[in-house]
Enzyme design. Structure first.
Site, short mmCIF file in Angstrom:
data_model
loop_
_atom_site.label_atom_id
_atom_site.label_comp_id
_atom_site.label_asym_id
_atom_site.label_seq_id
_atom_site.Cartn_x
_atom_site.Cartn_y
_atom_site.Cartn_z
N ASP A 20 24.90 -44.08 -2.39
CA ASP A 20 25.57 -45.32 -1.96
C ASP A 20 25.16 -45.65 -0.53
OD1 ASP A 20 26.95 -45.68 -4.32
OD2 ASP A 20 28.65 -44.47 -3.65
N LEU A 21 24.53 -46.78 -0.34
CA LEU A 21 23.98 -47.14 0.96
C LEU A 21 25.04 -47.11 2.08
CD1 LEU A 21 21.44 -48.11 2.47
CD2 LEU A 21 22.21 -50.45 2.04
N ASP A 22 24.77 -46.33 3.11
CA ASP A 22 25.63 -46.26 4.30
C ASP A 22 27.07 -45.85 3.96
OD1 ASP A 22 23.46 -47.05 5.84
OD2 ASP A 22 23.95 -49.16 5.67
N ALA A 23 27.23 -45.13 2.87
CA ALA A 23 28.58 -44.76 2.46
C ALA A 23 28.79 -43.25 2.34
CB ALA A 23 28.91 -45.45 1.13
N GLY B 59 24.54 -51.87 5.75
CA GLY B 59 23.39 -52.66 5.31
C GLY B 59 22.53 -53.17 6.45
#
Lengths: 283, 283, 283, 283
Positions: free
Chosen positions: C225-228, C200
């Site tokens: 999925d953010l940064d995943a 994030g």
């Protein structure tokens, strides 16, 4: 924020830290960073203070006057540097662009706090890169058998640009002894091996031949002894049997860029003190 | 060589360095090492001096008396430590032997300057190892549903051995909050991930599941928040898709041993100062 | 030297290596590099061969025809890539220049074997840099409340430039889910932390707050999925209490540049195979 | 799980991989790991397969018979090793305990898959350590002027213990040329510098004198040329002007332990193939 950097080396003795700290405190100095080092073998002491310029009640001139008495008492080599007076830096290069491009970008984006004033090269290749950054580019021809003339021209340019520091950013000509002496402690080179391994020509070829599992790069001050001057910083990277010489050249560039950029940064922030053939680097 | 370590933290203010340096110099202290740090966000100042015990003209008691006035003036938290008074250290372990063996060998060979006084474990496995090093071994049983009793026993042992420091060398039980508070800043854990990634149970499994390309270990002070205390040191190692969980466990052990040994060394040399949930480590 | 890259993944079974090797040998393929990986948990097999294009007696079309029977038999996902057909790459950036400048220089100096075809940014700042490299620069405005329109424009540009790969070189807008799906496995991001720590916003601030002793960067495929998404490469650098957030930002840039450049290089050389939410990287 | 390791090197030629893979597949081998390397300069090919012993329908003897025809055809140097037949390893040491203790613990905890059969030393110091691990300890006296007799005794012990591999774990006597030849490729040394820098005596002193910013260690096969044999693994650690020779010795031990343990592990898992004065290490 403007700061002053007080850099000292002197014979080791009880009371140096106290005397200097007291001097600074009595004049109100608000210390940003302080470092000492004591070389017990050499009996020598090294010290760097950085303090807020606004916090001190003396002008730079008055500081120098007053401090010189203390300095004399302890037989100090010393300087006080105004952080807002940026060093003039001349970059020298040959054909390889990675170190030059890296330094220019760091400077251009505000990461390297100096004035890069010119690029000198023994090839034409990198002119565009220098010009895009608004820098004069001097192509000096190194004729076989008359390198003296070329280095005379280099010397003139260094003087003309009032360079404080000269960076050999993969400049592939050997600096003559006389220039090394004239600009002692002011010429920084990047050598593409972890010195003292693989000094001299074609270090990646030497490394490949030897079959090492790590390659590296060394940032050092230039002296009359080829690749043997005081080391400022080094960097390495892991390799394997799978890496050809070309792979090593490519991977090694990462080390070269990093060791040179870190070393130059330390130098222009007055964090490096030469101690014989070694360095003290207050980082 | 016996030395004294003067460790200080206090509100940041002009003149601290000068006052302390002057005090030390006036009493003849020959400084071996000096470090400062200023946390500008917190407005707090940290300082550690190590000086030769023989050089100073005061007894330790007299030093404490005299210095306490200065300390009061600057509202210092401070201590002065005699390097020849080694800390008592209790090691706690479970089944895994690598961290315990590593610390015991470092201690046995003179690398770790402390008194390891006992090993406490919740298994029988490592008794021989402790005994070979001439150490008492206490097997405390952690029954499900009554860990309180076991931790009471642990607490008794810590007190009985007058432990200055407790090291959780892969001890796989969660320290209860009340013990964390009683021994705050004195219990060191090694967690087998680079925190804050993969806190809690089975970090290598978590790492394998996530597909990271680096694994690591974290040495930190234990607090009531699991794996969330102030970090002293961290170490990582590169991995790839080829590494199974078993490979990761094996490679990770290198990180665990190194981060724990370095962290403990810093702690017993009084190089670590806790700063909220962070640490200042003067290395 | 032109080569072909045969990249395969399929259910694991005895005989795959033999079948593929036999096929290649029977057609005279001179293999430059071969890699396998067997994910025993998933029961899946991964394989990459690179062989000299001239050595094989089949045209690329004929190869595809003949090989497809073998592929069907083993239920392979597969592709064969001609190394001389460079990928089209679109770079996206915001205000920070270091990753963009780094990739552009690597490409310009021949280190990155792809066609960078355009730069898209949500700011005007980096236009000059793109233009000096002869690249079109598209400034797309991301109005608060109507990012949809901006991303529609981005999508149009990606399609228009026939981009094989999109690189988010510190592009500070969150890619919408629908684009992540449309370009799955083709959008590469650099996140400025060692994920999964500090996903994030403002990861260096998070890291400073937590007091970690290492910071890093992660190159990964973008998913909803953010940064995943699947991690391709990671890099870390050691820090200490002395490092302010600004120092961390500066030092972290080294990690970002390296992890992104290595990850992108692996991707455009078809060395990366996505395996669920993980990657196999044949380097 | 018992596995077989088929290790091959031979002149490079099209069809080797196919021939070997086909052979393995036709006999049902379930391959655990496969690695190739092609040395284009030397025109030589290297290959290692590890496959499940149970999966193959041939006895080891039958395999050898059948495979020898293929081997002849490609002029292979080759061996097939049964992973359950552990190598006999003799450790040699002097006074320094860290490498010996490290290897013994790794072996004792099941990390090193070999039979350590004896410790030979030219000092008495480490007898207890060997004995605690249940190992015979042979103290061989190296008299000045008659080292020949001592090395004769060492040779007898190596033969008597049927050692496959001899590890010089900081053994401070120079192995005579004749022994190097007799046990070529089977004697592993750890040298406490990143070779080729600082070969010979007192490498940390040499490093301190030179002022390097990195120190290291090198694990290599012993040959008649001192510290010049094929390198298996290397490790480095960052140092600074603050590090005394004692600090370097201490920090360097970490490198020594790691490079030696990794190198030995690769060797006993038949992952190392000597290629002239270099090594191929399939990890």
């Amino acid at each position: 924020m403007k700061s002053y950097r007080l850099v000292i080396d002197c014979p080791d003795k009880v009371g140096i830290v106290a005397a200097v700290s007291k001097f600074l405190a009595e004049h109100g100095a608000s210390i940003v960073e302080a470092n000492h080092h004591r070389d017990t073998t050499a009996g020598w002491f090294f010290m760097r203070h950085e303090f807020e310029a606004d916090s001190i009640e003396l002008s730079l001139e008055a500081f120098k006057d007053e401090f010189s008495q203390l300095a004399q008492q302890f037989q100090m080599n010393w300087k006080i540097v105004d952080s807002s007076k940026k060093q003039n830096v001349v970059l020298m290069a040959s054909r390889e662009s990675h170190c030059l491009a890296d330094l220019l970008h760091r400077w251009h984006s505000g990461e390297l706090d100096c004035n890069i004033v010119a690029v000198i090269a023994n090839h034409e290749h990198l002119r565009h890169m220098a010009q895009w950054h608004g820098l004069p580019y001097h192509h000096v021809t190194f004729a076989k058998g008359d390198k003296q003339a070329a280095f005379d021209e280099v010397r003139e340019l260094i003087l003309q640009y009032e360079a404080d520091t000269v960076v050999l950013a993969r400049f592939m000509q050997i600096f003559p002894d006389v220039l090394c002496q004239e600009f002692a402690g002011r010429v920084i080179n990047i050598h593409h091996s972890f010195l003292p391994s693989f000094a001299g020509a074609k270090p990646y070829h030497q490394a490949h031949e030897r079959g090492v599992k790590l390659i590296g790069a060394t940032c050092h001050y230039v002296t009359g002894d080829l690749d043997a001057g005081p080391i400022i910083d080094q960097e390495i990277i892991r390799i394997s049997h799978r890496d050809s010489i070309e792979d090593m050249v490519r991977k090694g560039k990462e080390c070269e860029k990093q060791a040179l950029a870190r070393g130059l940064r330390s130098h222009i922030e007055d964090r490096v003190i030469i101690n014989g053939n070694k360095t003290v680097v207050f980082d």
